[in-house]
Enzyme design. Sequence first.
Site, short mmCIF file in Angstrom:
data_model
loop_
_atom_site.label_atom_id
_atom_site.label_comp_id
_atom_site.label_asym_id
_atom_site.label_seq_id
_atom_site.Cartn_x
_atom_site.Cartn_y
_atom_site.Cartn_z
N THR A 108 -94.48 -12.84 13.08
CA THR A 108 -93.86 -13.99 13.72
C THR A 108 -94.90 -15.02 14.16
OG1 THR A 108 -92.71 -14.64 15.76
CG2 THR A 108 -93.92 -12.58 15.84
N ASP A 109 -94.47 -16.27 14.27
CA ASP A 109 -95.37 -17.31 14.79
C ASP A 109 -95.64 -17.13 16.28
OD1 ASP A 109 -92.86 -18.02 15.76
OD2 ASP A 109 -92.97 -20.12 15.14
N GLU A 110 -94.85 -16.26 16.94
CA GLU A 110 -94.98 -16.12 18.39
C GLU A 110 -96.32 -15.49 18.79
OE1 GLU A 110 -91.40 -14.92 20.44
OE2 GLU A 110 -90.15 -15.65 18.80
N TYR A 123 -92.94 -8.80 23.49
CA TYR A 123 -92.60 -8.82 22.06
C TYR A 123 -93.77 -9.36 21.23
CZ TYR A 123 -90.78 -10.74 17.65
OH TYR A 123 -90.60 -11.09 16.33
N LYS A 165 -96.23 -7.55 18.42
CA LYS A 165 -96.36 -8.01 17.03
C LYS A 165 -97.82 -8.37 16.73
CE LYS A 165 -93.61 -8.58 14.24
NZ LYS A 165 -92.99 -7.68 13.23
P1 NAD Z 1 -83.55 -7.36 13.70
O1 NAD Z 1 -83.72 -6.97 15.13
O2 NAD Z 1 -82.33 -8.08 13.28
O3 NAD Z 1 -83.64 -6.06 12.77
C1 NAD Z 1 -84.60 -5.07 12.97
C2 NAD Z 1 -84.27 -3.90 12.05
O4 NAD Z 1 -85.29 -2.90 12.24
C3 NAD Z 1 -82.92 -3.23 12.35
O5 NAD Z 1 -82.25 -2.93 11.16
C4 NAD Z 1 -83.31 -1.96 13.10
O6 NAD Z 1 -82.38 -0.90 12.92
C5 NAD Z 1 -84.66 -1.64 12.46
N1 NAD Z 1 -85.51 -0.86 13.38
C6 NAD Z 1 -85.79 -1.12 14.68
N2 NAD Z 1 -86.57 -0.15 15.18
C7 NAD Z 1 -86.79 0.73 14.18
C8 NAD Z 1 -87.52 1.95 14.09
N3 NAD Z 1 -88.17 2.46 15.14
N4 NAD Z 1 -87.55 2.59 12.90
C9 NAD Z 1 -86.89 2.09 11.82
N5 NAD Z 1 -86.17 0.96 11.86
C10 NAD Z 1 -86.12 0.29 13.03
O7 NAD Z 1 -84.88 -8.17 13.34
P2 NAD Z 1 -85.05 -9.47 12.41
O8 NAD Z 1 -84.75 -10.67 13.21
O9 NAD Z 1 -84.38 -9.24 11.12
O10 NAD Z 1 -86.62 -9.43 12.20
C11 NAD Z 1 -87.20 -8.68 11.15
C12 NAD Z 1 -88.71 -8.82 11.20
O11 NAD Z 1 -89.06 -10.20 11.06
C13 NAD Z 1 -89.34 -8.35 12.51
O12 NAD Z 1 -90.55 -7.70 12.20
C14 NAD Z 1 -89.59 -9.63 13.27
O13 NAD Z 1 -90.69 -9.50 14.14
C15 NAD Z 1 -89.88 -10.60 12.14
N6 NAD Z 1 -89.55 -12.02 12.42
C16 NAD Z 1 -88.31 -12.35 12.88
C17 NAD Z 1 -88.01 -13.69 13.10
C18 NAD Z 1 -86.65 -14.12 13.58
O14 NAD Z 1 -86.43 -15.32 13.85
N7 NAD Z 1 -85.67 -13.24 13.67
C19 NAD Z 1 -88.97 -14.68 12.84
C20 NAD Z 1 -90.23 -14.28 12.36
C21 NAD Z 1 -90.51 -12.95 12.14
P1 TYD Z 2 -84.31 -16.75 20.81
O1 TYD Z 2 -83.22 -16.98 19.83
O2 TYD Z 2 -84.24 -15.59 21.74
O3 TYD Z 2 -85.66 -16.74 19.98
P2 TYD Z 2 -87.22 -16.78 20.51
O4 TYD Z 2 -87.26 -16.51 21.95
O5 TYD Z 2 -87.82 -15.67 19.73
O6 TYD Z 2 -87.72 -18.13 20.16
O7 TYD Z 2 -84.43 -18.05 21.72
C1 TYD Z 2 -84.62 -19.33 21.15
C2 TYD Z 2 -84.77 -20.32 22.30
O8 TYD Z 2 -83.52 -20.39 23.02
C3 TYD Z 2 -85.81 -19.92 23.32
O9 TYD Z 2 -86.46 -21.08 23.83
C4 TYD Z 2 -85.00 -19.26 24.43
C5 TYD Z 2 -83.70 -20.02 24.39
N1 TYD Z 2 -82.50 -19.26 24.80
C6 TYD Z 2 -81.64 -19.76 25.79
O10 TYD Z 2 -81.86 -20.88 26.33
N2 TYD Z 2 -80.56 -19.01 26.16
C7 TYD Z 2 -80.28 -17.81 25.61
O11 TYD Z 2 -79.29 -17.14 26.00
C8 TYD Z 2 -81.16 -17.30 24.57
C9 TYD Z 2 -80.91 -15.97 23.92
C10 TYD Z 2 -82.25 -18.07 24.21
#
Ligand code: NAD
Ligand code: TYD
Length: 351
Positions: free
Chosen positions: A132-134, A157, A161
């Site tokens: 993630t970019d975070e 988080y 990561k």
């Molecule tokens: P998500 O939370 O929707 O899905 C996570 C998946 O991992 C689920 O299917 C869960 O069952 C599985 N999982 C969790 N713990 C586990 C464990 N201990 N063993 C096996 N499986 C396990 O997450 P997402 O949003 O799809 O993100 C996927 C990846 O992409 C993550 O690594 C996240 O850090 C990265 N990412 C997400 C975003 C975003 O905006 N969602 C952006 C950049 C990077």
């Molecule tokens: P989120 O979707 O949790 O992603 P991330 O924190 O990983 O960027 O949140 C996106 C933005 O929205 C973040 O600035 C937090 C804000 N946010 C709210 O204002 N209210 C909410 O209930 C949630 C879940 C997020």
Amino acid sequence: MSKKIVITGGAGFIGSHVVRLFVNKYPDYKIINLDALTYAGNLENLKDIEDLPNYVFEKADIVDASRVNEIFQKYQPEGVIHLAAESHVDRSILSPLDFVYTNVIGTVNLLNAAKEAWKNDFEGKRFYHVSTDEVYGALGAEGLFTEETPYSPNSPYSASKAASDHFVRAYGETYHLPFVLSNCSNNYGPNHFPEKLIPLFINNIINKKPLPVYGDGKYTRDWLYVIDHAAAIDLIFHKGRNAETYNIGGFNEWQNIDLVRLLINKMDEKLGNLPGTSDNLITYVKDRPGHDLRYAIDATKINKELGWYPSVTFEEGLKLTIDWYFDNQEWLKNVTTGAYQEYYGKQYGGR
Ligand code: NAD
Ligand code: TYD
């Protein structure tokens, strides 16, 4: 060319789109979806491909090293695309250790399993870590994250990561494990679990529930349609250079409050409401502790090297997303019962 690839977290939001893309696009590959099915994992996400001959599901927790090793020994995969993670910042504030177990220890278990299965024969092997970019921390009003931006994670988080990214790199340096890494901005789209901003607010607008905007709503995120992230992962897995990092972003920055107003507008239109009907749902609530002000990605490297660019505009992506949630209200209902209500109560109190 035949290839066996373990995709971890394939039942989650992004993982399910990556699994679908690989299973459909590469019929000669065998895709092994390794997922523990936590609250965020849902096999419903993969109903359309679950019977295809090049797909197999293995329920496994990546924290369980012997189970992970067993799967690697069974399939002898050439590739790993690692997405399994605890992924929600607010949950990481409530329960940081869960993030250490899955994101750090789970990643090291996978690295060990790959190293063990590949011995020292790294020809044609690749460990792709999706991050993630975070990990870069927070930007002020100006500037973009590049691949050279120093890591400075602020939430449990992003710290977990960042640690996992460092372990992947360390295995590359120390054991010559072939790896590639990407750091992506905020995704949105179908199958997104309704704890994150966009799907949570879609669900709340449908149910006429308050929209909890943290702080002053001036926080900024760069949003990317999930299908475009999956396409970038495909390109990086196949064509990215070894031991490199690629930043992936949507060229699409929004302040939360502006995004919420746009979403309300589109939702009211979809619901057949008069414009502005759902405006009164906006509720400013206590800020998230350690809330990162702004994320924004410079995605020049992946664009120049691999020719990647987002394929849909935000307008198009948001429409596709809203339509999906309307067409899949059963899915939404199923994932928002039981444990979801418990989490909601903890995070948002009586709202
Ligand atoms: P998500 O939370 O929707 O899905 C996570 C998946 O991992 C689920 O299917 C869960 O069952 C599985 N999982 C969790 N713990 C586990 C464990 N201990 N063993 C096996 N499986 C396990 O997450 P997402 O949003 O799809 O993100 C996927 C990846 O992409 C993550 O690594 C996240 O850090 C990265 N990412 C997400 C975003 C975003 O905006 N969602 C952006 C950049 C990077
Ligand atoms: P989120 O979707 O949790 O992603 P991330 O924190 O990983 O960027 O949140 C996106 C933005 O929205 C973040 O600035 C937090 C804000 N946010 C709210 O204002 N209210 C909410 O209930 C949630 C879940 C997020």
